[in-house]
Design an enzyme around this catalytic site. Structure first.
Site, PDB file in Angstrom:
ATOM      1  N   TYR A  67      40.325  19.865  -5.110  1.00  0.00           N
ATOM      2  CA  TYR A  67      41.425  19.794  -4.297  1.00  0.00           C
ATOM      3  C   TYR A  67      43.347  19.912  -4.556  1.00  0.00           C
ATOM      4  O   TYR A  67      42.958  19.138  -5.247  1.00  0.00           O
ATOM      5  CB  TYR A  67      40.976  17.984  -3.435  1.00  0.00           C
ATOM      6  CG  TYR A  67      42.674  18.039  -2.491  1.00  0.00           C
ATOM      7  CD1 TYR A  67      42.567  18.705  -1.184  1.00  0.00           C
ATOM      8  CD2 TYR A  67      43.773  17.237  -2.356  1.00  0.00           C
ATOM      9  CE1 TYR A  67      43.675  18.318   0.022  1.00  0.00           C
ATOM     10  CE2 TYR A  67      44.716  16.579  -1.864  1.00  0.00           C
ATOM     11  CZ  TYR A  67      44.553  17.671  -0.277  1.00  0.00           C
ATOM     12  OH  TYR A  67      45.946  17.080   0.268  1.00  0.00           O
ATOM     13  N   LYS A  76      51.469  12.431  -8.276  1.00  0.00           N
ATOM     14  CA  LYS A  76      50.923  11.684  -8.661  1.00  0.00           C
ATOM     15  C   LYS A  76      52.315  10.067  -9.534  1.00  0.00           C
ATOM     16  O   LYS A  76      52.998   9.568  -9.491  1.00  0.00           O
ATOM     17  CB  LYS A  76      49.246  10.987  -8.573  1.00  0.00           C
ATOM     18  CG  LYS A  76      49.045  12.331  -7.133  1.00  0.00           C
ATOM     19  CD  LYS A  76      47.098  11.692  -7.197  1.00  0.00           C
ATOM     20  CE  LYS A  76      47.158  12.299  -5.852  1.00  0.00           C
ATOM     21  NZ  LYS A  76      45.910  13.335  -5.698  1.00  0.00           N
ATOM     22  N   ASP A  79      45.362  22.327 -11.848  1.00  0.00           N
ATOM     23  CA  ASP A  79      45.861  20.739 -11.299  1.00  0.00           C
ATOM     24  C   ASP A  79      46.141  20.442 -12.286  1.00  0.00           C
ATOM     25  O   ASP A  79      44.934  19.204 -12.125  1.00  0.00           O
ATOM     26  CB  ASP A  79      45.223  21.790 -10.019  1.00  0.00           C
ATOM     27  CG  ASP A  79      45.873  20.151  -8.975  1.00  0.00           C
ATOM     28  OD1 ASP A  79      46.944  19.343  -9.350  1.00  0.00           O
ATOM     29  OD2 ASP A  79      45.885  20.135  -7.978  1.00  0.00           O
TER      30      ASP A  79
END
Ligand SMILES: *Cc1c(COP(=O)(O)O)cnc(C)c1O
Length: 445
Positions: free
Chosen positions: A149, A275, A247
């Site tokens: 993702y 995050k 990522d």
């Protein structure tokens, strides 16, 4: 006449929410539809690893805002930093000192980072990194991996074409086919699939701009990179003149100071963060080599911007959390916490007689219990294997655990996030609840 607002129960809140918000939530997995809930708990507060919902239920939280909070909720240092910053004004749309400090910290800690640009989400970070990679190489096609993702920007919402086709197809309505066909889906932990795609694409006149990868896949359940996989991607990228992009929105500053690229000793050209570096406030960052990042406006001509980018509250929260992680030797603790969580889950599965139909996968403080549905005892290595999982079993387990006060990600394809604040009693309670849940037969609907 207006009815008085009922904020007292999650069921009432969800009913109201569905009238004004698609599906009643602001991010799909939160609706808990896939685990058969009529409504999700609405959370009103959190402290450490405990959260409380609108109905007054208290849960042990293994989601921790999907990994943003390795020190748990409402950490005193983070709260103090946000409060201080808020008192000085929430946003100026102008440079502020804190963004310099956080950028310096990241550039200092992250091997590939010579320059860093902040955004307000991980999605913005990945979509901007892709733009830089395309601009730097003058190529449009890129490779990513089935089951990983990278946020919800159009280029990342693609699925693999069937058979030998290299062109991606849209995985969501609204994504143009012309965009998705530039996204090539390789198989995680399979270097040959990457080589084959690159070759076929180049043969069709489309060279590869970048290889985008989660250095530890954490969005199909936790899947560790096989030995040599990340090194192999580095080598392939160099061979074909593509950029390697990590990522690290989940792994960054979770799997260690500086992230997965430090842990595995492989340095990409660009990397994305989110995050954790925002301490629970909206944040993202893309970072990388000076020559590449210098292409970004205003030093270069690749356009990228954001009204709230580098927001003072987010920067203050991120700085406070990262400094606390370092000062409290939190990475040793997080590693131990992850190991304890893994052991607790594995023991409970064994005790429940589910030891051979489940597998526990862990990297650092990221843990997934895979419900395999068959006796094999091997965790998935890629998404083809992950898709075989017994999601009905998962949903039943999730429901039982939630009733027992254990709040887990409502998807088989997400990780549990251990924080420094989960204590021995919480682990014991999780183990007890899991032992009961896994011993239940699953009702087939
Ligand atoms: C969460 C996540 C994103 C997207 O970040 P948002 O802040 O939700 O936009 C991107 N990549 C990975 C690996 C993620 O886990």
């Amino acid at each position: 006449m207006t009815t008085s607002p009922d904020l007292t129960t999650s069921a009432a809140l969800f009913a109201r929410a569905t009238r004004v918000t698609p599906g009643g939530v602001n991010s799909p997995v939160r609706a808990m539809g896939s685990v058969g809930r009529t409504h999700p708990p609405f959370i009103v507060s959190g402290e450490g690893s405990r959260i409380v919902d609108a109905d007054g239920n208290s849960y042990v939280d293994w989601v921790q805002s999907w990994g943003a909070l390795p020190l748990g909720h409402a950490d005193a240092d983070v709260v103090a930093a946000i409060t201080r910053a808020a008192g000085l004004g929430s946003s100026f749309g102008a440079p502020t000192p804190a963004e310099v400090e956080l950028a310096e910290l990241i550039v200092d800690a992250v091997p590939c980072a010579e320059l860093a640009r902040f955004t307000s989400s991980g999605t913005e970070a990945t979509m901007s990194a892709l733009r830089v990679a395309r601009a730097a190489t003058g190529r449009d096609a890129f490779i990513t991996f089935d089951g990983t993702y990278h946020g919800h920007a159009d280029p990342f919402l693609a699925a693999g074409g069937s058979g030998l086709a290299t062109l991606g197809i849209p995985s969501s309505p609204g994504v143009p086919a012309a965009t998705a066909e530039l996204t090539l889906l390789a198989t995680y932990n399979d270097l040959q699939s990457v080589r084959d795609l690159a070759e076929a694409s180049a043969a069709g006149g489309r060279e590869i701009a970048a290889i985008f990868v989660e250095p530890v896949a954490a969005n199909m359940g936790v899947v560790e990179p096989a030995p040599g996989f990340l090194e192999g991607l580095r080598a392939i990228a160099d061979e074909i003149g593509a950029l390697l992009v990590f990522d690290e929105v989940i792994t960054g500053f979770r799997l260690g100071w500086g992230g997965a690229q430090v842990r595995y000793g492989v340095t990409p050209d660009l990397a994305t963060f989110g995050k954790i570096i925002g301490g629970g406030l909206p944040v993202g960052a893309f970072v990388g080599r000076r020559d590449l990042m210098s292409l970004v406006a205003p030093s270069g001509s690749v356009y990228q911007a954001g009204t709230l980018s580098g927001n003072p509250l987010a920067m203050a929260a991120g700085l406070a959390q990262l400094n606390a992680l370092r000062e409290r030797d939190a990475y040793t603790v997080l590693e131990e916490q992850g190991a304890r969580l893994e052991a607790t889950i594995a023991r409970a599965a064994d005790d429940a007689g589910a030891g051979s139909t489940t597998a526990v996968s862990r990297v650092g403080s990221l843990v997934t219990l895979f419900h395999l549905g068959v006796e094999q005892h091997l965790a998935p290595q890629n998404f083809t294997e992950a898709k075989q999982l017994d999601t009905a079993r998962f949903a039943a387990t999730h429901a039982d655990l939630l009733s027992a006060g254990q709040y887990l990600p409502a998807s088989q394809f997400e990780a549990l996030f251990a924080s420094t604040t989960h204590d021995a009693q919480m682990l014991e309670q999780l183990g007890d609840a899991l032992r009961v849940a896994l011993a239940q037969p699953v009702e087939v609907a």
